[in-house]
Design a protein around this motif. Structure first.
Motif, PDB file in Angstrom:
ATOM      1  N   GLY A 138       0.998  -1.249  -0.102  1.00 48.86           N
ATOM      2  CA  GLY A 138      -0.473   0.246   0.076  1.00 48.86           C
ATOM      3  C   GLY A 138       0.848   1.278   0.292  1.00 48.86           C
ATOM      4  O   GLY A 138       0.437   2.116  -0.291  1.00 48.86           O
ATOM      5  N   GLY A 139       2.099   1.107  -0.092  1.00 51.85           N
ATOM      6  CA  GLY A 139       3.193   2.354   0.326  1.00 51.85           C
ATOM      7  C   GLY A 139       3.794   2.383  -1.224  1.00 51.85           C
ATOM      8  O   GLY A 139       2.820   1.865  -2.309  1.00 51.85           O
ATOM      9  N   THR A 140       4.626   3.459  -1.040  1.00 51.31           N
ATOM     10  CA  THR A 140       5.439   3.569  -2.657  1.00 51.31           C
ATOM     11  C   THR A 140       6.296   3.608  -2.673  1.00 51.31           C
ATOM     12  O   THR A 140       7.257   3.923  -1.647  1.00 51.31           O
ATOM     13  CB  THR A 140       4.675   5.389  -2.848  1.00 51.31           C
ATOM     14  OG1 THR A 140       3.317   5.505  -3.334  1.00 51.31           O
ATOM     15  CG2 THR A 140       5.315   5.374  -4.350  1.00 51.31           C
TER      16      THR A 140
END
Length: 186
Positions: A138-140
């Motif tokens: 869910g992160g970048t």
């Protein structure tokens, strides 16, 4: 023609010798494993291949024509006041560039998963559960690689390199010894 190439260090011998012998089958390779052997051989050395060579031992280098450093920087041997001005110094700038983006990602993942802690515990024979502090779900994750050389060149902030030109690429082709900016002898 140069017939003999001296390699400094057992690690250099272990990692580079077979490739050099394959590429240059008509040359002899001599490994200098310690500073004493380095100093003793210096009067006869024409080409020196290595990394982190001992400083202050080039004074008797009467025949030295070229030093090939296996890393991108030459700060391990420079400044060298006892090194003749006409000795060509070559580095491996750019050789590691294709691997850097993957290395950065590997290090980032290692930090996310507490790999340094896990390695330390393994060395100490401690078997404790170590959970990741966070996940990348869910992160970048961003790793910019396009035009990285130009960004690195201009990131030093000096006016001389603002246009992207960078001297290390020219050392070997013009036979210059580095001097001045970016970790080179002043």
């Amino acid at each position: 023609m140069i017939e003999r190439i001296h390699l400094y260090g057992n690690a250099i011998d272990r990692f580079f010798r077979s490739g050099l012998e394959t590429a240059l089958p008509d040359r002899e390779f001599v490994t200098l494993s310690d500073p004493e052997a380095f100093k003793a051989a210096m009067p006869e050395i024409e080409v020196l291949f290595g990394f982190r060579m001992p400083k202050g031992l080039f004074g008797s280098a009467q025949n030295l024509r070229m030093i090939q450093v296996t890393g991108a920087g030459v700060d391990s041997i420079l400044p060298a006041d006892d090194l003749a001005e006409d000795v060509l110094i070559c580095n491996a700038s750019g050789a590691h560039e294709p691997h850097m983006p993957e290395f950065v990602i590997a290090m980032m993942m290692g930090l996310v998963y507490n790999m340094p802690t896990m390695q330390r515990q393994q060395q100490n024979r401690e078997w404790k559960t170590v959970w990741p502090r966070q996940t990348i779900d869910g992160g970048t994750l961003c790793c910019a690689v396009r035009d990285s050389r130009r960004q690195l060149r201009s990131s030093c902030g000096c006016p001389r390199h603002a246009g992207g030109g960078h001297p290390p690429k020219r050392w070997a082709s013009r036979g210059r010894r580095p001097s001045g900016h970016h970790g080179r002898a002043a």
